[in-house]
Write a protein that holds these residues in place. Structure first.
Motif, short mmCIF file in Angstrom:
data_model
loop_
_atom_site.label_atom_id
_atom_site.label_comp_id
_atom_site.label_asym_id
_atom_site.label_seq_id
_atom_site.Cartn_x
_atom_site.Cartn_y
_atom_site.Cartn_z
N ASP A 217 0.99 -1.22 -0.06
CA ASP A 217 -0.09 0.02 0.01
C ASP A 217 0.56 1.03 0.08
O ASP A 217 2.06 1.13 0.30
N LYS A 218 0.35 2.42 -0.44
CA LYS A 218 1.20 3.64 -0.40
C LYS A 218 1.75 3.81 1.14
O LYS A 218 0.60 4.19 1.92
N PRO A 219 2.94 3.86 1.61
CA PRO A 219 3.26 4.14 2.58
C PRO A 219 3.25 5.74 3.16
O PRO A 219 3.41 6.57 2.36
N THR A 220 3.26 5.83 4.30
CA THR A 220 3.39 7.35 4.76
C THR A 220 4.88 7.54 4.91
O THR A 220 5.62 6.72 4.76
N SER A 221 5.02 8.85 4.93
CA SER A 221 6.44 9.31 5.00
C SER A 221 7.01 8.88 6.18
O SER A 221 8.54 8.35 6.01
N TYR A 222 6.46 8.86 7.48
CA TYR A 222 7.36 8.37 8.46
C TYR A 222 7.56 6.75 8.46
O TYR A 222 8.36 6.08 9.01
N TYR A 223 6.60 6.08 7.77
CA TYR A 223 6.65 4.44 7.75
C TYR A 223 7.79 4.27 6.76
O TYR A 223 8.67 3.31 7.20
N ALA A 224 8.09 5.21 5.82
CA ALA A 224 9.03 4.83 4.87
C ALA A 224 10.39 5.00 5.53
O ALA A 224 11.34 4.28 5.50
N VAL A 225 10.37 6.01 6.27
CA VAL A 225 11.60 6.18 7.05
C VAL A 225 12.14 5.28 8.13
O VAL A 225 13.35 4.89 8.05
N PHE A 226 11.11 4.72 9.06
CA PHE A 226 11.17 3.70 9.90
C PHE A 226 11.84 2.42 9.15
O PHE A 226 12.64 1.66 9.35
N SER A 227 10.99 2.19 8.12
CA SER A 227 11.34 1.09 7.22
C SER A 227 12.65 1.14 6.71
O SER A 227 13.11 0.00 6.67
N GLY A 228 13.25 2.20 6.39
CA GLY A 228 14.54 2.28 5.64
C GLY A 228 15.72 1.61 6.73
O GLY A 228 16.51 1.02 6.23
N PHE A 229 15.48 2.23 7.98
CA PHE A 229 16.27 1.75 8.86
C PHE A 229 16.16 0.41 9.34
O PHE A 229 17.22 -0.33 9.58
N GLU A 230 15.07 -0.11 9.37
CA GLU A 230 14.84 -1.42 9.75
C GLU A 230 15.47 -2.53 8.72
O GLU A 230 15.86 -3.49 8.99
N ILE A 231 15.17 -2.32 7.35
CA ILE A 231 15.48 -2.94 6.21
C ILE A 231 17.00 -3.08 6.40
O ILE A 231 17.69 -3.79 6.23
N ALA A 232 17.63 -1.86 6.54
CA ALA A 232 19.10 -1.61 6.52
C ALA A 232 19.76 -2.38 7.72
O ALA A 232 20.65 -3.33 7.46
N ALA A 233 19.11 -2.37 9.15
CA ALA A 233 19.77 -3.45 9.95
C ALA A 233 19.67 -4.83 9.84
O ALA A 233 20.61 -5.51 9.95
N THR A 234 18.35 -5.35 9.26
CA THR A 234 18.10 -6.74 9.03
C THR A 234 19.07 -7.28 7.80
O THR A 234 19.72 -8.37 7.79
N ALA A 235 19.08 -6.25 6.94
CA ALA A 235 19.99 -6.61 5.56
C ALA A 235 21.55 -6.76 5.90
O ALA A 235 22.05 -7.70 5.61
N TYR A 236 21.94 -5.96 6.97
CA TYR A 236 23.31 -5.96 7.33
C TYR A 236 23.61 -7.15 7.85
O TYR A 236 24.48 -7.95 7.96
N ILE A 237 22.50 -7.69 8.97
CA ILE A 237 22.89 -8.99 9.78
C ILE A 237 22.79 -10.19 8.76
O ILE A 237 23.72 -10.94 8.93
N THR A 238 22.09 -10.05 7.59
CA THR A 238 22.11 -11.15 6.50
C THR A 238 23.31 -11.22 6.14
O THR A 238 23.82 -12.35 6.06
N PHE A 239 23.85 -10.23 5.56
CA PHE A 239 25.01 -10.09 4.64
C PHE A 239 26.39 -10.46 5.36
O PHE A 239 27.29 -11.15 5.11
N ASP A 240 26.28 -10.04 6.62
CA ASP A 240 27.30 -10.12 7.75
C ASP A 240 27.43 -11.80 7.93
O ASP A 240 28.68 -12.26 8.16
#
Length: 253
Positions: A217-240
């Motif tokens: 669904d079309k995300p709100t601006s704050y949801y997109a901001v939080f999602s960016g940091f969440e995805i970055a953290a879990t993606a880093y864990i995965t690749f590391d």
């Protein structure tokens, strides 16, 4: 009387002229004699200075010649002694300095994620990243209640295109357990290989789920901001975890 007077004046004139010429000649001789004397003295000083300079240069050349010969002799003796290994302590010191320098250069070239500290604290790093991701998940939901539009949708039971049924909320709670349990799993899973695969699976799953919500669904601006940091953290864990190559398969505690 007139003749005697004329003769007297003539004699006085001649005498005065002679006296004047004599005085002029005397002053002229004195004035010419002073530069001559000064010139003589100056020439003598120049000659003495030249002789002194020549003596200094000669002495310097002799000293340099002796120093050069002594330096060449010392260099030859040092080369012979070095080839014969007469200075083992010096050679050992140079080798130790070279080894220490190479070790320092190697440590400088080592990246942060390959450092000894990072390898020893990898479990703590994973726990900290999962705490960071979980706090972002929770505060994102809290921020949604601050949004008047989203808050009214929660009261209707439909948020965007999702119906907030008990089953949907239970599924969301189960999904959040992945992040929450990984806060302490790195501290209790003793086997490195097991922990590595748990982190790969957990990080991949949470990264894919959170990324999919952005397109559901079309995300709100704050949801997109939080999602960016969440995805970055879990993606880093995965690749590391993927690049992590444990050297021990036994228990670490």
């Amino acid at each position: 009387m007139k003749k005697k007077y004329i003769l007297s004046l003539t004699a006085l004139f001649i005498f005065s002229l002679i006296t004047l010429l004599g005085t002029a000649q005397l002053f002229f001789n004195k004035s010419n004699g002073l530069p001559s004397t000064n010139l003589l003295i100056s020439n003598q000083l120049k000659l003495n200075h030249k002789r002194l300079t020549e003596n200094v240069i000669l002495a310097s050349n002799n000293s340099l010649t002796q120093l050069s010969s002594q330096s060449n002799l010392l260099s030859k003796n040092y080369a012979i002694n070095y080839e014969n290994n007469i200075f083992p302590e010096t050679n050992s010191l140079n080798k130790k300095s070279l080894i220490y320098s190479n070790q320092n250069n190697s440590e400088m070239r080592t990246s942060f994620i390959n450092s000894e500290w990072y390898n020893k604290n990898r479990r703590n790093i994973y726990s900290s990243l999962w705490v960071y991701a979980s706090l972002n998940y929770l505060y994102c939901d809290l921020a949604a209640f601050m949004d008047a539009d989203m808050h009214s949708q929660y009261h209707t039971g439909t948020v965007g295109s999702f119906d907030m049924t008990p089953g949907f909320i239970a599924a969301s709670a189960a999904m959040m357990q992945i992040a929450l349990t990984n806060v302490f799993l790195p501290q209790i899973i003793k086997n490195d290989n097991t922990l590595r695969w748990v982190q790969i699976a957990s990080g991949t799953l949470m990264t894919l789920i959170q990324s999919a919500t952005l397109f559901a669904d079309k995300p709100t601006s704050y949801y997109a901001v939080f999602s960016g940091f969440e995805i970055a953290a879990t993606a880093y864990i995965t690749f590391d975890a993927i690049r992590w190559k444990p050297t021990k398969t036994t228990d670490n505690y």
